[in-house]
Motif scaffolding. Sequence first.
Motif, mmCIF file in Angstrom:
data_model
loop_
_atom_site.group_PDB
_atom_site.id
_atom_site.type_symbol
_atom_site.label_atom_id
_atom_site.label_comp_id
_atom_site.label_asym_id
_atom_site.label_seq_id
_atom_site.Cartn_x
_atom_site.Cartn_y
_atom_site.Cartn_z
ATOM 1 N N GLY A 154 0.823 -1.200 0.000
ATOM 2 C CA GLY A 154 0.000 0.000 0.000
ATOM 3 C C GLY A 154 0.858 1.251 0.000
ATOM 4 N N ARG A 304 -8.353 -2.613 0.933
ATOM 5 C CA ARG A 304 -8.083 -1.929 -0.330
ATOM 6 C C ARG A 304 -9.351 -1.380 -0.990
ATOM 7 N NH1 ARG A 304 -2.885 -1.952 1.188
ATOM 8 N NH2 ARG A 304 -1.830 -3.963 0.901
ATOM 9 N N VAL A 348 -3.959 3.334 -3.857
ATOM 10 C CA VAL A 348 -4.358 2.004 -3.368
ATOM 11 C C VAL A 348 -4.552 1.017 -4.512
ATOM 12 C CG1 VAL A 348 -6.065 0.745 -1.990
ATOM 13 C CG2 VAL A 348 -5.496 3.096 -1.399
#
Length: 419
Positions: A154, A304, A348
């Motif tokens: 991430g 996510r 993301v």
Amino acid sequence: MNESTTEWKAVVTDDDQPKLPVRIGSALVIGVILWLGGYLGINAVLLPAKVVVLDAANKTNIIAVLATSGMIVATFANIIFGAASDLTRSRWGRRTPWIVVGSVASALSLVVVMKATSVAVLVVSWCVYQFFLNAIVAPLIAVLADRVAPRHRGTLTAFYAFGSAIGQYGGQLVAAQFLDKVDLGFIVLIVATLLSGPVAAVLLREPSSLNMPKQEFTKDMILSHFSLPVHGARDYYLALFGKFMMQSACYAVSGYQLYILTDYMNQDSASTSRYVSIVSMCMMVSALVVSLIAGPISDKIGRRKPPVIVASMLIAIGVFVPFVSNEPWTIVVYAVIAGIGVGAYNSVDQALNVEVLPDPATAAKDLGILNLANTGGQILGPVIAAMVINAVGYHLIFPIAAIIAIIGAVLIGLIRSVK
């Protein structure tokens, strides 16, 4: 594999990489700034300006032809270069040879684009450029799968998004300064493209891949490495088409921002240049700030999908705003809101993409196909916009783009294997 490891490994675990790989992140940031800045500065600003010089009467149709032909070429190029880099055994690693060759060949192709004196030469040279550009794109993004542990994806995706924001909007901002000196603008962005691969390669210091198991040249190997994923790929395709919808929504507006300002908002040349700069700056700053926040938060919460869905909805709101009025303030508001959405999405999105890959052994090829959602959206968006403009005028571009972004959010929400 941590940054000091010289031995090639197929996968990187959290134990292999306890510390954030900052140097790899720097390579991603600088590499994407240089290639994407060159691409979008030319695609969104200088290429439309050159088309006006070559054939102003047919400018929207020519842009649509360039976009469509580029998308077709990019489709094959992503698969070819992605698969080739997955299979490459060399002392410089799997990815490095391709990103270096791609940057040199892309820069040379852009010289021909700059010098084109007919629409036919422009289209052919643009397609050649699109082909070699993807020799940089697919292998570079595969670094996230190759050399980054899950715990850092991430954050490293946020690095990539940070560079993407600077490249995307900074490239347009730089290009906007050369609307009265188009060739000089081309030269500046050609140099950026030329540097992208070598600079990224030096920072990556990719280990040799000579000890990677050699693949036998069989029918199954060809099908695995040079075709679309088939098995266990439901969520992969939802991510692909979700991204495709979001990018199409963005570029339906940004791909025609020059003509929106001149033909829909009735701005003169000086005002158009000023607003292109303002829009680019607003989107860049918004995306930069948000990209530094959303990725690390996604790592921390271990999710996510929610940031991606919220980002898609912000993009939908942003692209709708110019429908309210043809006054230029609306495109500035669009830039701020959509910029926040793009920043959150990009920070993301690539981490989500890595986690829906059907097979880590074909990461570059599969991520290259996913990248077609970016390329395809950058191309389909202007094609949709051209159809709308020719049919009913500029004003309906904006609600149609908003609907497309919402569809993208729904598709991402349907993914099951990622939280």
